[in-house]
Each structure stands twice: as C-alpha cells, then as structure tokens.
Design a protein around this motif. Structure first.
Motif, PDB file in Angstrom:
ATOM      1  N   ILE A  21       7.037 -18.177  11.781  1.00  0.00           N
ATOM      2  CA  ILE A  21       7.429 -16.806  12.433  1.00  0.00           C
ATOM      3  C   ILE A  21       6.158 -15.830  12.601  1.00  0.00           C
ATOM      4  N   GLY A  22       5.508 -15.783  11.619  1.00  0.00           N
ATOM      5  CA  GLY A  22       4.128 -15.079  11.679  1.00  0.00           C
ATOM      6  C   GLY A  22       4.082 -13.701  12.112  1.00  0.00           C
ATOM      7  N   LEU A  23       5.065 -12.786  11.585  1.00  0.00           N
ATOM      8  CA  LEU A  23       5.030 -11.613  11.683  1.00  0.00           C
ATOM      9  C   LEU A  23       4.280 -10.774  10.790  1.00  0.00           C
ATOM     10  N   ALA A  24       3.498  -9.727  11.419  1.00  0.00           N
ATOM     11  CA  ALA A  24       2.494  -8.898  10.477  1.00  0.00           C
ATOM     12  C   ALA A  24       3.507  -7.847   9.858  1.00  0.00           C
ATOM     13  N   ARG A  25       3.153  -7.195   8.805  1.00  0.00           N
ATOM     14  CA  ARG A  25       4.107  -6.065   8.096  1.00  0.00           C
ATOM     15  C   ARG A  25       4.043  -4.960   9.115  1.00  0.00           C
ATOM     16  N   GLY A  26       3.231  -4.461   9.862  1.00  0.00           N
ATOM     17  CA  GLY A  26       3.314  -3.417  10.534  1.00  0.00           C
ATOM     18  C   GLY A  26       3.691  -2.233  10.137  1.00  0.00           C
ATOM     19  N   LEU A  27       5.052  -1.647  10.901  1.00  0.00           N
ATOM     20  CA  LEU A  27       5.639  -0.557  10.406  1.00  0.00           C
ATOM     21  C   LEU A  27       6.400  -0.861   9.017  1.00  0.00           C
ATOM     22  N   ASN A  28       6.619  -2.119   8.814  1.00  0.00           N
ATOM     23  CA  ASN A  28       7.606  -2.581   7.779  1.00  0.00           C
ATOM     24  C   ASN A  28       6.540  -2.679   6.390  1.00  0.00           C
ATOM     25  N   ALA A  29       5.198  -2.156   6.491  1.00  0.00           N
ATOM     26  CA  ALA A  29       4.424  -1.960   5.336  1.00  0.00           C
ATOM     27  C   ALA A  29       4.902  -0.818   4.627  1.00  0.00           C
ATOM     28  N   GLN A  30       4.498  -0.784   3.400  1.00  0.00           N
ATOM     29  CA  GLN A  30       4.975   0.347   2.165  1.00  0.00           C
ATOM     30  C   GLN A  30       4.436   1.804   2.951  1.00  0.00           C
ATOM     31  N   TRP A  31       5.075   2.860   2.644  1.00  0.00           N
ATOM     32  CA  TRP A  31       4.494   4.127   3.068  1.00  0.00           C
ATOM     33  C   TRP A  31       3.027   4.234   2.595  1.00  0.00           C
ATOM     34  N   THR A  32       2.696   3.609   1.459  1.00  0.00           N
ATOM     35  CA  THR A  32       1.285   3.962   0.791  1.00  0.00           C
ATOM     36  C   THR A  32       0.316   3.097   1.543  1.00  0.00           C
ATOM     37  N   GLN A  33       0.686   2.118   2.503  1.00  0.00           N
ATOM     38  CA  GLN A  33      -0.046   1.201   3.236  1.00  0.00           C
ATOM     39  C   GLN A  33      -0.119   1.546   4.756  1.00  0.00           C
ATOM     40  N   GLY A  34       0.455   2.853   5.125  1.00  0.00           N
ATOM     41  CA  GLY A  34       0.672   2.995   6.618  1.00  0.00           C
ATOM     42  C   GLY A  34       1.772   2.700   7.238  1.00  0.00           C
ATOM     43  N   GLY A  35       2.853   2.241   6.453  1.00  0.00           N
ATOM     44  CA  GLY A  35       4.391   1.774   6.916  1.00  0.00           C
ATOM     45  C   GLY A  35       5.130   2.896   6.761  1.00  0.00           C
ATOM     46  N   LEU A  36       6.384   2.485   6.894  1.00  0.00           N
ATOM     47  CA  LEU A  36       7.519   3.317   6.976  1.00  0.00           C
ATOM     48  C   LEU A  36       8.380   3.062   6.048  1.00  0.00           C
ATOM     49  N   LEU A  37       8.220   1.958   4.973  1.00  0.00           N
ATOM     50  CA  LEU A  37       9.019   1.577   3.856  1.00  0.00           C
ATOM     51  C   LEU A  37       8.999   2.931   2.755  1.00  0.00           C
ATOM     52  N   TYR A  38       9.969   3.058   2.160  1.00  0.00           N
ATOM     53  CA  TYR A  38       9.838   4.332   1.446  1.00  0.00           C
ATOM     54  C   TYR A  38      11.533   4.371   0.615  1.00  0.00           C
ATOM     55  N   SER A  39      11.248   4.084  -0.639  1.00  0.00           N
ATOM     56  CA  SER A  39      12.474   4.262  -1.520  1.00  0.00           C
ATOM     57  C   SER A  39      12.531   5.645  -2.286  1.00  0.00           C
ATOM     58  N   PRO A  40      14.010   6.262  -2.141  1.00  0.00           N
ATOM     59  CA  PRO A  40      13.975   7.422  -2.926  1.00  0.00           C
ATOM     60  C   PRO A  40      13.928   7.042  -4.465  1.00  0.00           C
ATOM     61  N   PRO A  41      13.664   8.187  -5.235  1.00  0.00           N
ATOM     62  CA  PRO A  41      13.203   7.875  -6.496  1.00  0.00           C
ATOM     63  C   PRO A  41      14.700   7.419  -7.267  1.00  0.00           C
TER      64      PRO A  41
END
Length: 338
Positions: A316-336
């Motif tokens: 499939i070859g998808l880069a993380r992009g927006l789906n990277a962790q928020w600490t890595q410039g993406g949008l993924l973020y879990s509440p505490p």
C-alpha cells in the motif's frame, strides 16, 4: 399523587436508560463474539485471505475491541458491508460496531444517530487514472467518466468539486470497491475516485500499478473512524478508549514486545494507569483493569498496526503524514488516561 407518579415515571425512564446503556456489552459477552462491520474487501484495511481469515488496519481495531471485552482477539464475526449497507447493519443491531474506513460527518452523527468514537485515519478524497489517459491533474477531467461508490461522501464531494470548477462528468455508479476496481480496469470509466488511502490500496492490488497514477489533488477532509449506535454510552466508551489505548501506547513507547514487562509497573504514572497497574479505569467501563493491555498485545500499538498493514514497507505504501503522533507533527492525540 401526580408528583409521585411523575417521579416514578422518571425513575423508570432512568432505569430503562441504564439498562439500554449496558445492552451491547451484555449482548457481546453473552454471545461470546463481537459482530464487527467491515469493508467487503479493501486490501490493507479489511480483506479476507484464501482461507477466509480477515486482516487489515480496520480489522485490527475489531480484534483489539474483542480482546479488551472478551479476552480473545479471535472472537470476531466479520460482517462485510457496502457503502450503502454499512450504517443500516449497525443501526439494526446486526453489527455491534463499524470499523470500515467511514467518514465522520455531521449528518451521520446526528441524522443517522451514530457515534463516531474517534479518528483512526485522517484522509482526503483523490482521483486515480491510467497513465495513458495523459492527465496530471483532476482539473483536466472535464467531461470524463468517473467510477464512484454510491451511498458515500465521495459521491457528494465529487459533485461539489466539479460544480465549483465549472466542469462536467459522467458518473459510473458502483456498489463496492471491488466493483469499482473491476469497472475501472475494464475501462468503463476514465478515472476512479475514493479516499486517497483506498486508491493506494486498490492500485497496490493491480498487476501493473506503475501504469496508474493518483492525481495530486485532495478535494475533501475525510476523518475515518469506528462508529457505534447512539444511546449506548458504555459501549461507545469501550470502543473509544480501546482506540485511544492503541494511540496512547505508541506515544508512550508501549509495544507488543514490551507490554508484558511494562505491565509489571513503570515510573510513568500514565503507562501504569493505561496498563491497569494503578487505578481502576477498567471498572469504570464494566471491564477488568487489563483490557488495554490485552488490546495492545493483539497487534501492537497504533504505529505497529499502521506499519504492518498499510505503511511504507507494505504494497500500500502509505506514509504516516497527518496520521503521525502529535509529537511528530501529525494529528494523532489521545486524551489522558486518568
């Protein structure tokens, strides 16, 4: 007298609501199996192999929930759904949850009375065309025939995009990605449009992927995520926080390889709460305190699942992009977890 009757009615309504809230969890436990709505077949996201074993990015969410609730990731009945049947199977109770690259929208959340528990893939709609068509931009598709799945946001976005750009097109309606792929390869349409991740997955299955290009335009926001029915908050919490557990695990470095060791206790209070070492988070949703540990043990954290099913090292070859962790410039973020 009227007041007491009124209060009694409220008490009964409250009791009924409480019973309804526990309904899906009780049903799943009594059945001993999770009914999970998935795609009819999209490589990398949800597809059965020759032996009927399902695998993929969305399938991993089903397995994680089954592990959290039932203690066994294999206790899943996969219900293949099309763009037109996916929500009705959930609303009717045929499925307990939907994990089928579905977009969270206003009308689906309100009018269809679904609860999207989070986003597991931030996507956007794109276009794929054969190289020999000679186009390099979606804006060169004026007058083209385009294969489009019915009952999807893709169908609506396509109409909006062409209208906004004063272009025309001929829609070729298909009911599933498999049919869309078949029609596209048979040259029944000039281009195929769906979520960009779906285009990458579809192209990867071609015998000649190098002869097909995904055009650069992304014409929409498509936050994809698991969904449950309205009115069952306990079950919604379980599915929501199972997804959050996979996301948080990646952020905190909890993996399939070290989760067993970390569950003995760490110096990080958040990890200890996540894995049930401290606190009683599991009991708050009607589960035991090792529910998240079991979910992570199935296929690892979010990053591990992504890499194994749709990541850059897969066809499939998808880069993380927006789906990277928020600490890595993406949008993924879990509440505490606390």
């Amino acid at each position: 007298m009227k007041k007491s009757v009124f209060l009694g009615t409220l008490a009964f309504a409250g009791l009924s609501a409480g019973l309804a809230a526990a309904g899906t969890l009780d049903d799943v436990k009594a059945r001993g199996e999770l009914n999970c709505g998935v795609n009819t077949g999209l490589v990398g996201f949800a597809a059965p192999d020759a032996n009927g074993n399902w695998a993929g990015f969305d399938v991993a969410i089903c397995k994680a929930v089954a592990a959290a609730v039932l203690g066994d990731a294999s206790k899943v009945k996969y219900v293949p759904t099309t763009g037109e049947t996916r929500f009705s199977t959930l609303s009717s109770g045929e499925t307990d949850m939907l994990s089928r690259n579905s977009t969270w929208t206003f009308s689906r959340d309100t009018d269809l009375k679904l609860d999207f528990v989070g986003v597991n893939y931030y996507d956007g709609q794109g276009f794929m065309a054969r190289k020999d068509l000679g186009v390099t931009s979606a804006k060169e598709l004026d007058g083209a025939s385009i294969c489009i799945q019915t009952g999807t946001t893709t169908e609506l976005n396509l109409a909006d995009y062409f209208k906004a750009n004063n272009m025309t097109y001929q829609p070729i309606a298909v009911n599933s990605n498999a049919e869309g792929e078949q029609q596209y390869l048979a040259a029944a349409c000039d281009a195929y449009t769906t979520d960009a991740s779906g285009l990458a997955a579809t192209r990867a299955a071609f015998a000649d992927p190098e002869n097909h290009i995904i055009l650069p335009e992304i014409i929409s926001k498509e936050p994809l995520g698991p969904a449950v029915r309205h009115g069952d908050n306990q079950w919604g919490d379980i599915v929501r926080w199972t997804l959050n557990a996979l996301v948080a695990a990646e952020e905190y470095g909890v993996t399939s390889a070290n989760v067993e060791e970390l569950s003995k206790g760490t110096e990080n209070p958040e990890i200890n709460r996540l894995l049930g070492v401290d606190g009683e988070l599991g009991k708050m949703t009607g589960l035991d305190n090792e529910w998240a540990k079991r979910a992570i043990m199935v296929a690892g954290n979010y990053g591990e699942i992504f890499a194994a099913t749709i990541g850059e090292s897969t066809p499939i070859g998808l880069a993380r992009g927006l789906n990277a962790q928020w600490t890595q410039g993406g949008l993924l973020y879990s509440p505490p977890f606390r």
